[in-house]
Write a protein that holds these residues in place. Structure first.
Motif, short mmCIF file in Angstrom:
data_model
loop_
_atom_site.label_atom_id
_atom_site.label_comp_id
_atom_site.label_asym_id
_atom_site.label_seq_id
_atom_site.Cartn_x
_atom_site.Cartn_y
_atom_site.Cartn_z
N ILE A 264 0.83 -1.20 0.00
CA ILE A 264 0.00 0.00 0.00
C ILE A 264 0.87 1.25 0.00
N VAL A 265 1.95 1.24 0.77
CA VAL A 265 2.86 2.39 0.80
C VAL A 265 3.43 2.64 -0.60
N GLN A 266 3.82 1.58 -1.28
CA GLN A 266 4.39 1.73 -2.62
C GLN A 266 3.33 2.21 -3.62
N ARG A 267 2.10 1.74 -3.48
CA ARG A 267 1.02 2.20 -4.36
C ARG A 267 0.76 3.69 -4.14
N LEU A 268 0.70 4.10 -2.90
CA LEU A 268 0.49 5.51 -2.58
C LEU A 268 1.64 6.36 -3.11
N ASN A 269 2.85 5.86 -2.94
CA ASN A 269 4.01 6.59 -3.45
C ASN A 269 3.88 6.83 -4.95
N ALA A 270 3.55 5.78 -5.70
CA ALA A 270 3.45 5.89 -7.16
C ALA A 270 2.38 6.89 -7.56
N GLU A 271 1.21 6.84 -6.91
CA GLU A 271 0.11 7.72 -7.31
C GLU A 271 0.34 9.16 -6.86
N LEU A 272 0.94 9.35 -5.70
CA LEU A 272 1.24 10.71 -5.24
C LEU A 272 2.31 11.36 -6.12
N VAL A 273 3.33 10.60 -6.47
CA VAL A 273 4.38 11.13 -7.35
C VAL A 273 3.79 11.50 -8.70
N ARG A 274 2.91 10.65 -9.21
CA ARG A 274 2.28 10.94 -10.50
C ARG A 274 1.43 12.21 -10.41
N ALA A 275 0.72 12.38 -9.32
CA ALA A 275 -0.16 13.54 -9.16
C ALA A 275 0.63 14.84 -9.06
N ILE A 276 1.68 14.84 -8.24
CA ILE A 276 2.44 16.09 -8.03
C ILE A 276 3.25 16.44 -9.27
N ARG A 277 3.57 15.44 -10.10
CA ARG A 277 4.32 15.70 -11.33
C ARG A 277 3.42 16.03 -12.52
N GLY A 289 6.41 29.57 -6.55
CA GLY A 289 7.70 29.44 -5.89
C GLY A 289 8.00 28.09 -5.28
N ALA A 290 7.20 27.08 -5.61
CA ALA A 290 7.43 25.73 -5.05
C ALA A 290 8.02 24.81 -6.11
N GLU A 291 9.01 24.05 -5.72
CA GLU A 291 9.68 23.10 -6.60
C GLU A 291 9.23 21.69 -6.26
N VAL A 292 8.80 20.94 -7.26
CA VAL A 292 8.38 19.56 -7.03
C VAL A 292 9.60 18.72 -6.69
N VAL A 293 9.54 18.04 -5.54
CA VAL A 293 10.63 17.17 -5.08
C VAL A 293 10.00 15.88 -4.58
N THR A 294 10.32 14.76 -5.21
CA THR A 294 9.76 13.48 -4.78
C THR A 294 10.86 12.55 -4.28
N MET A 295 10.46 11.57 -3.46
CA MET A 295 11.40 10.61 -2.88
C MET A 295 10.74 9.25 -2.77
N THR A 296 11.53 8.22 -2.64
CA THR A 296 11.01 6.92 -2.27
C THR A 296 10.69 6.95 -0.77
N PRO A 297 9.89 6.00 -0.27
CA PRO A 297 9.63 5.96 1.16
C PRO A 297 10.91 5.90 2.00
N ALA A 298 11.86 5.10 1.57
CA ALA A 298 13.12 4.98 2.33
C ALA A 298 13.90 6.28 2.33
N GLU A 299 13.92 6.97 1.19
CA GLU A 299 14.62 8.25 1.11
C GLU A 299 13.97 9.29 2.01
N GLN A 300 12.65 9.27 2.08
CA GLN A 300 11.99 10.25 2.95
C GLN A 300 12.26 9.96 4.43
N ASP A 301 12.28 8.69 4.79
CA ASP A 301 12.61 8.34 6.18
C ASP A 301 14.01 8.82 6.54
N ARG A 302 14.95 8.67 5.61
CA ARG A 302 16.32 9.14 5.87
C ARG A 302 16.35 10.67 5.97
N PHE A 303 15.63 11.34 5.10
CA PHE A 303 15.55 12.79 5.16
C PHE A 303 15.00 13.25 6.51
#
Length: 323
Positions: A264-277, A289-303
């Motif tokens: 489910i996390v991966q499905r949400l990631n794919a659809e959210l990335v598609r929507a914001i892009r 003034g906002a820049e689109v920046v997307t990450m994988t779930p693991a990358e966001q946890d590290r951030f």
């Protein structure tokens, strides 16, 4: 015995033979999605949530309801999501940087963001704008610092321990400025009082603040980005004005309760990335003034972990605490 009956019996036998503890991920989504924004309407997170809500609903083939659950610098809504069922139907869209600050600021936090939430994706970054009421006789940071030593200046912050508050503290400590912090319950209230002259100085996310600069209701002195932005003309960065290396801003992202199934996390990631892009969404946000920046779930946890460590030191040095 019909073919369909033989199929059903075979499927049942396979299920009985499956390893103990195995359970299929339930169908997703099975009901409407709640997209919780833990701040009042009109702020950066709210703007982004409403920009992608319909696209997310179309992709998931269910309704997406944006809910503003404001309070306690975003902690009320964040706690609500952290304690929701980990089934992917309740999402938190917030300033991830601000969420990383809260464990260092709040002495009695009812949840632990690192323990109780996990990342899905980052969505966008927008820098903070340093602005003043038009009556303030300063046209750059150096003049504002000098003025702050001659007269009292009230610095509006979205909430105690918020990302704009910490950014203001960092600028104050590095530049030698002196101002009094006035906490609010959200960015919109802080903006309104600065527009009205009750407070004189404000740092806030560009998405929510730029329209008031463009209308002439606020005067822009600097931007918290590494480089200048053509969108706002030849306005210098804060780093150029005596605070070397300074960068801050709002990082909008989506998180879910810890324990949400990986599929489910991966499905949400794919659809959210598609929507914001989406080209229209991206262009509209860029114009603000906002820049689109997307990450994988693991990358966001590290951030999130890096941001938590980054701000903890400043919080300790400045002795910022909230109940």
């Amino acid at each position: 015995m019909t073919f369909n009956r033989r199929q059903a019996l075979a499927a049942g036998a396979a299920a009985l033979a499956a390893p103990a503890g195995f359970a299929q991920t339930p169908a997703f989504p099975s009901k409407p999605i709640r997209l919780v924004v833990p701040y009042p309407p009109g702020g950066s997170s709210d703007i982004i949530a409403r920009s992608i809500g319909n696209l997310l609903a179309e992709a998931l083939k269910t309704s997406v309801v944006v809910e503003n659950k404001a309070g306690a610098n975003g902690n009320l809504g964040s706690d609500f999501v952290a304690k929701s069922a980990p089934d992917g139907h309740t999402l938190l869209l917030c300033d991830v940087g601000a969420l990383a600050i809260t464990p260092s600021v709040y002495t009695r936090l009812p949840f632990d963001p690192s323990r109780d939430l996990r990342g899905v994706t980052m969505l966008a970054y927008s820098p903070h704008l340093l602005v003043v009421h038009p009556s303030v006789p300063a046209s750059n940071l150096q003049e504002l610092v000098a003025l702050s030593k001659q007269k009292d200046l009230n610095f509006a912050v979205t909430a105690t321990g918020s990302a704009p508050h910490l950014a203001g503290v960092a600028v104050e400590r590095a530049s030698g400025a002196r101002w009094q912090y006035v906490p609010y319950k959200g960015g919109i209230q802080a903006i309104q009082d600065t527009v009205g002259g009750q407070t004189q100085v404000l740092m806030n996310g560009m998405l929510a603040t730029l329209p008031h600069v463009q209308s002439g209701k606020l005067k822009l002195l600097g931007v918290s980005k590494k480089t200048r932005m053509p969108l706002i003309g030849d306005v210098p960065t804060i780093a150029e004005q005596g605070v070397p290396g300074f960068e801050s801003g709002t990082w909008q992202g989506v998180l879910v309760p810890k324990g949400t199934p990986e599929a489910i996390v991966q499905r949400l990631n794919a659809e959210l990335v598609r929507a914001i892009r989406d080209p229209e969404v991206r262009a509209r946000l860029a114009g603000q003034g906002a820049e689109v920046v997307t990450m994988t779930p693991a990358e966001q946890d590290r951030f999130f972990a890096q941001e938590r460590q980054r701000w903890a030191q400043l919080v300790a040095q400045a002795s910022i605490k909230a109940e």
